[in-house]
Motif scaffolding. Structure first.
Motif, PDB file in Angstrom:
ATOM      1  N   ILE A 130      41.577  33.970  97.332  1.00 28.45           N
ATOM      2  CA  ILE A 130      40.673  34.820  96.596  1.00 28.45           C
ATOM      3  C   ILE A 130      39.434  34.370  95.735  1.00 28.45           C
ATOM      4  O   ILE A 130      38.348  34.554  95.700  1.00 28.45           O
ATOM      5  N   ASP A 131      39.960  33.087  95.092  1.00 27.17           N
ATOM      6  CA  ASP A 131      39.066  32.545  94.156  1.00 27.17           C
ATOM      7  C   ASP A 131      37.724  31.897  95.038  1.00 27.17           C
ATOM      8  O   ASP A 131      36.679  31.900  94.843  1.00 27.17           O
ATOM      9  N   LYS A 132      38.161  31.123  96.122  1.00 23.72           N
ATOM     10  CA  LYS A 132      37.187  30.530  97.027  1.00 23.72           C
ATOM     11  C   LYS A 132      36.289  31.726  97.574  1.00 23.72           C
ATOM     12  O   LYS A 132      35.111  31.310  97.530  1.00 23.72           O
ATOM     13  N   HIS A 133      36.749  32.828  97.822  1.00 26.67           N
ATOM     14  CA  HIS A 133      35.995  33.826  98.495  1.00 26.67           C
ATOM     15  C   HIS A 133      34.968  34.380  97.348  1.00 26.67           C
ATOM     16  O   HIS A 133      33.724  34.498  97.499  1.00 26.67           O
ATOM     17  N   ALA A 134      35.418  34.531  96.193  1.00 27.85           N
ATOM     18  CA  ALA A 134      34.802  34.763  95.137  1.00 27.85           C
ATOM     19  C   ALA A 134      33.420  33.992  94.719  1.00 27.85           C
ATOM     20  O   ALA A 134      32.328  34.418  94.491  1.00 27.85           O
ATOM     21  N   GLU A 135      33.929  32.591  94.737  1.00 25.71           N
ATOM     22  CA  GLU A 135      32.830  31.773  94.511  1.00 25.71           C
ATOM     23  C   GLU A 135      31.695  31.636  95.361  1.00 25.71           C
ATOM     24  O   GLU A 135      30.478  31.538  94.969  1.00 25.71           O
ATOM     25  N   LYS A 136      32.030  31.907  96.572  1.00 28.37           N
ATOM     26  CA  LYS A 136      31.102  31.893  97.785  1.00 28.37           C
ATOM     27  C   LYS A 136      30.074  33.118  97.648  1.00 28.37           C
ATOM     28  O   LYS A 136      28.963  32.893  97.475  1.00 28.37           O
ATOM     29  N   LEU A 137      30.778  34.356  97.260  1.00 30.83           N
ATOM     30  CA  LEU A 137      29.822  35.425  97.029  1.00 30.83           C
ATOM     31  C   LEU A 137      28.873  35.361  96.164  1.00 30.83           C
ATOM     32  O   LEU A 137      27.863  35.822  95.925  1.00 30.83           O
ATOM     33  N   ILE A 138      29.567  34.969  94.594  1.00 33.82           N
ATOM     34  CA  ILE A 138      28.748  34.817  93.476  1.00 33.82           C
ATOM     35  C   ILE A 138      27.675  33.900  93.725  1.00 33.82           C
ATOM     36  O   ILE A 138      26.439  33.974  93.137  1.00 33.82           O
ATOM     37  N   ARG A 139      27.816  32.810  94.357  1.00 33.71           N
ATOM     38  CA  ARG A 139      26.884  31.666  94.770  1.00 33.71           C
ATOM     39  C   ARG A 139      25.695  32.393  95.534  1.00 33.71           C
ATOM     40  O   ARG A 139      24.598  32.286  95.353  1.00 33.71           O
ATOM     41  N   GLU A 140      26.088  32.984  96.484  1.00 35.06           N
ATOM     42  CA  GLU A 140      25.173  33.431  97.814  1.00 35.06           C
ATOM     43  C   GLU A 140      24.272  34.508  97.007  1.00 35.06           C
ATOM     44  O   GLU A 140      23.149  34.703  97.588  1.00 35.06           O
ATOM     45  N   PHE A 141      24.957  35.420  96.217  1.00 33.69           N
ATOM     46  CA  PHE A 141      24.011  36.511  95.698  1.00 33.69           C
ATOM     47  C   PHE A 141      23.641  36.289  94.306  1.00 33.69           C
ATOM     48  O   PHE A 141      23.295  37.380  93.539  1.00 33.69           O
ATOM     49  N   ASP A 142      23.606  35.151  93.705  1.00 32.26           N
ATOM     50  CA  ASP A 142      23.224  34.616  92.583  1.00 32.26           C
ATOM     51  C   ASP A 142      23.509  35.420  91.504  1.00 32.26           C
ATOM     52  O   ASP A 142      22.906  36.005  90.443  1.00 32.26           O
ATOM     53  N   VAL A 143      24.857  35.809  91.467  1.00 38.99           N
ATOM     54  CA  VAL A 143      25.569  36.550  90.395  1.00 38.99           C
ATOM     55  C   VAL A 143      25.828  35.658  89.189  1.00 38.99           C
ATOM     56  O   VAL A 143      26.338  34.717  89.115  1.00 38.99           O
ATOM     57  N   ARG A 144      25.146  36.009  87.962  1.00 38.88           N
ATOM     58  CA  ARG A 144      25.259  35.005  86.828  1.00 38.88           C
ATOM     59  C   ARG A 144      26.378  35.372  85.790  1.00 38.88           C
ATOM     60  O   ARG A 144      26.438  36.444  85.217  1.00 38.88           O
ATOM     61  N   THR A 145      27.464  34.632  85.932  1.00 39.20           N
ATOM     62  CA  THR A 145      28.584  34.560  85.150  1.00 39.20           C
ATOM     63  C   THR A 145      29.024  33.234  84.999  1.00 39.20           C
ATOM     64  O   THR A 145      28.788  32.382  85.850  1.00 39.20           O
ATOM     65  N   PRO A 146      29.489  33.042  83.765  1.00 36.93           N
ATOM     66  CA  PRO A 146      29.944  31.376  83.362  1.00 36.93           C
ATOM     67  C   PRO A 146      31.027  31.056  84.254  1.00 36.93           C
ATOM     68  O   PRO A 146      31.209  29.910  84.706  1.00 36.93           O
ATOM     69  N   SER A 147      31.832  32.052  84.754  1.00 40.02           N
ATOM     70  CA  SER A 147      33.028  31.766  85.593  1.00 40.02           C
ATOM     71  C   SER A 147      33.508  32.847  86.512  1.00 40.02           C
ATOM     72  O   SER A 147      33.296  34.066  86.101  1.00 40.02           O
TER      73      SER A 147
END
Length: 512
Positions: free
Chosen positions: A380-397
C-alpha cells in the motif's frame, strides 16, 4: 476609494510544521478600503498566513500590526475583537439552525434570560439590506443554496463588527451567476471602507476585482504588484515559476460506441422533490461529455445515482451494456466506473486517514494490497508513493493525515487514485475546484489523456471556461432534464447561460 491608512501589516511571519516551512519571513500590508488578493499555488502557504492573522495558528516568528498597534492574536475571539472576520472555504455553519441563529451564535442578544430573536432578526435584515446580501433570516441553512450560505458567513462577520474581512477561495463553490453577485458585494464592502483580503488562484477574478496582488510561492513572497500594471499571464508565471498554457491543446475526438447509457432516469432529492425528471444521456468511448448547469438542477443526484449512492425510481443505467441501475457502489466501481466526487471532504477522502490509506479506499481488498484478513502495508505504501510522485501531490509524507494537505493537493490525490484504476468511464465532478492554474492545466491534460486512451469521460462543472475548453460535446441540465446539446466550437457563454436558465433551443449539436 482606498486610503493610505494601513489596517494590517504582517512583518516577517514564519510558520513551520513538521517537515515543512509553510510561511517563510512573509511581509504583507493591507490598506483601508483595499481589496488585496493573495495569490499562490495549492500549498503555497496562503491559508496558513491568513489563519495566523485570524488567530487559528500562532507564528513561530514575526509581528502582526493591526490599525497601528502591535498585537498578539492568540485566538479567533481576539481577532474578532480587533475587527477581523474570516469567511472560510468550507463554511462553519450549523445546518439545522436558521440563518439568524447561525449569525448570532456566540454573540446572542438577550432580553432578560431569553435570547432576543426579534432584535437579532431586525439587525440581520438591516445588515442584509445595507450590503445587498439578500437572505431570509428565518430560513434553515440546510434548505438554502451554497451561495446563500456564503452570504450568511459574510453577514456573520459584519454582525460582529468586522472591518477587515478575509475570504478564503470564496468562489470555489459558486456558480457563474453567484460569482458575479459576490463580486458586486465585495466591491460594495470595499466602497464602504471595509478592507478585504482575497485568497484565490483565479486570475480572471483578481483582474476584475482586486486593487493589489501579493504572489506567494512555496511559502515565500515573490512579488506585490498593482493589478492595473499586470496581466494574467505574468501573474500565472510568478505563481508557478514557469510559463502556463491556459487552453489545453487537444486533437479532435474520435468517439466510438456508447459506454455509459442513461435512459429516462427519475429520482427524488433529499427533500422529496423530483430531482431527476426522465433524464437521458450517453457518453461514448474516446470522448468527454461536459454537463453544464446551474447548481441544484440535478447534477448531484445524477452523480449519486450513477455511483450507487442514490436509489432511482425509474429508468436505467448501463455500463458497457450491463444493467447497473440501483447497483451497489462496489459493484459499479468493479464494473469499470471511477468517480472524482464534487465534495472531496464528504465523499473523496477519510480526512483522519493517512494519505497512504486514502489511496486504497476502494481497492484495499484487492489481493495485491491484502493478505487474507490483513492489509499489506508495504504494498500500500509503495502504491501511494508512486501515485503521489506521479501526480505531484505535495505532502511531507505518505503518513500525513489527509486533512493536513491543502484543498488542491487533496483533490490531486483523489484524481490520482481514480485514474489509477484505469476505468472505462470516469465521472469528473468539479475536478478542478480549488486548484491553481498550474494544477488545472495538469488535470485537464489527464482528462484528455484518459479520453485519448479510449475512456468515456463525463465532466460535470460549473466553470463554463472549463466545459468549453475540455469537452468534445456539451449537454445542459435544467430541472433534472437535459434541455440542450451543443458543440463547444459552435456555442458561447451567452447561449449556454440561456440554456442553463431553461431557455429552449431548436435543434441539437450546435445547429440553431
Amino acid at each position: 476609494m482606498r486610503s493610505a491608512e494601513t489596517m494590517v501589516e504582517l512583518r516577517g511571519i514564519t510558520k513551520r510544521f513538521p517537515g515543512i516551512t509553510a510561511n517563510d519571513a512573509i511581509s504583507f500590508k493591507l490598506a483601508k478600503g483595499e481589496i488585496h488578493a493573495l495569490l499562490g499555488e495549492n500549498g503555497a502557504g496562503k491559508s496558513t498566513l491568513m489563519n495566523i492573522l485570524f488567530g487559528l495558528y500562532q507564528p513561530d516568528e514575526g509581528e502582526i500590526w493591526v490599525k497601528g498597534s502591535k498585537e498578539a492574536i492568540t485566538s479567533p475571539q481576539k481577532a474578532i475583537e480587533l475587527g477581523i472576520g474570516m469567511v472560510h472555504q468550507h463554511f462553519k455553519l450549523v445546518q439545522p439552525f436558521t440563518v439568524t441563529e447561525n449569525i448570532i451564535l456566540g454573540s446572542e442578544p438577550r432580553k432578560g434570560a431569553a435570547i432576543d430573536y426579534k432584535s437579532a432578526q431586525s439587525k440581520v435584515s438591516s445588515l442584509s439590506e445595507q450590503y445587498g446580501l439578500s437572505v431570509d433570516p428565518k430560513a434553515k441553512i440546510q434548505d438554502i443554496s451554497v451561495g446563500m450560505q456564503q452570504r450568511v458567513e459574510i453577514l456573520k462577520t459584519l454582525y460582529r463588527g468586522a472591518d477587515i474581512l478575509i475570504f478564503d477561495e470564496p468562489t470555489a463553490v459558486l456558480t457563474p451567476q453567484e460569482i458575479q453577485e459576490l463580486m458586486e458585494i465585495l466591491r460594495k464592502l470595499a466602497g464602504e471602507g471595509k478592507s478585504i483580503i482575497l485568497i484565490t488562484h483565479k486570475l480572471k477574478e483578481i483582474m476584475a476585482l482586486a486593487d493589489t496582488v501579493t504572489i506567494i510561492r512555496r511559502g515565500k513572497v515573490i512579488d506585490t504588484v498593482s493589478v492595473a500594471e499586470t496581466n494574467p499571464q505574468q501573474l500565472a508565471e510568478k505563481m508557478v515559476g514557469r510559463s502556463v498554457i491556459f487552453e489545453v491543446a487537444k486533437k479532435k475526438a474520435e468517439p466510438g460506441s456508447a459506454v455509459l447509457s442513461v435512459k429516462g432516469l427519475t429520482a427524488t432529492g433529499n427533500r422529496g422533490n423530483l430531482a431527476l425528471n426522465g433524464l437521458s444521456l450517453e457518453v461514448r468511448k474516446g470522448e468527454i461529455l461536459g454537463l453544464a448547469g446551474v447548481d441544484g438542477n440535478g447534477q448531484s443526484e445524477l452523480i449519486e445515482a450513477l455511483t450507487g449512492l442514490r436509489q432511482v425510481q425509474s429508468g436505467e443505467i448501463r455500463l458497457n451494456g450491463t444493467q447497473l441501475t440501483n447497483a451497489t457502489p462496489r459493484a459499479i466501481s468493479e464494473s469499470g466506473l471511477s468517480h472524482i466526487p464534487e465534495d472531496r471532504h464528504k465523499h473523496g477522502l477519510v480526512l483522519d486517514f493517512t494519505m497512504s490509506e486514502n489511496m486504497v479506499l476502494e481497492t484495499y481488498y484487492n489481493p495485491k494490497f491484502s493478505k487474507g484478513m490483513f492489509l499489506n502495508a508495504e504494498a500500500i505504501d509503495k502504491h501511494a508513493e508512486k501515485l503521489i510522485r506521479e501526480f505531484d501531490v505535495r505532502t511531507p509524507s505518505i503518513y500525513n493525515k489527509a486533512r493536513s494537505l491543502s484543498g488542491g493537493n487533496q483533490q490531486k490525490a483523489i484524481i490520482a487514485r481514480e485514474l489509477d484504476k484505469a476505468p472505462d468511464v470516469l465521472i469528473a465532478a468539479q475536478p478542478t475546484r480549488g486548484l491553481d492554474v498550474g494544477a488545472i492545466e495538469f488535470v485537464h491534460k489527464k482528462l484528455i489523456e484518459a479520453r485519448d486512451q479510449g475512456k468515456a469521460v463525463l465532466l460535470i462543472s460549473f466553470e463554463l471556461d472549463e466545459i468549453r475548453n475540455v469537452s468534445d460535446r456539451i449537454a445542459v441540465i435544467y430541472e433534472g432534464q437535459i434541455v440542450g446539446e451543443v458543440l463547444p466550437e459552435n456555442t458561447n457563454d451567452e447561449e449556454l447561460g440561456l440554456l442553463m436558465a431553461g431557455s429552449a433551443r431548436a435543434g441539437k449539436g450546435g445547429q440553431s
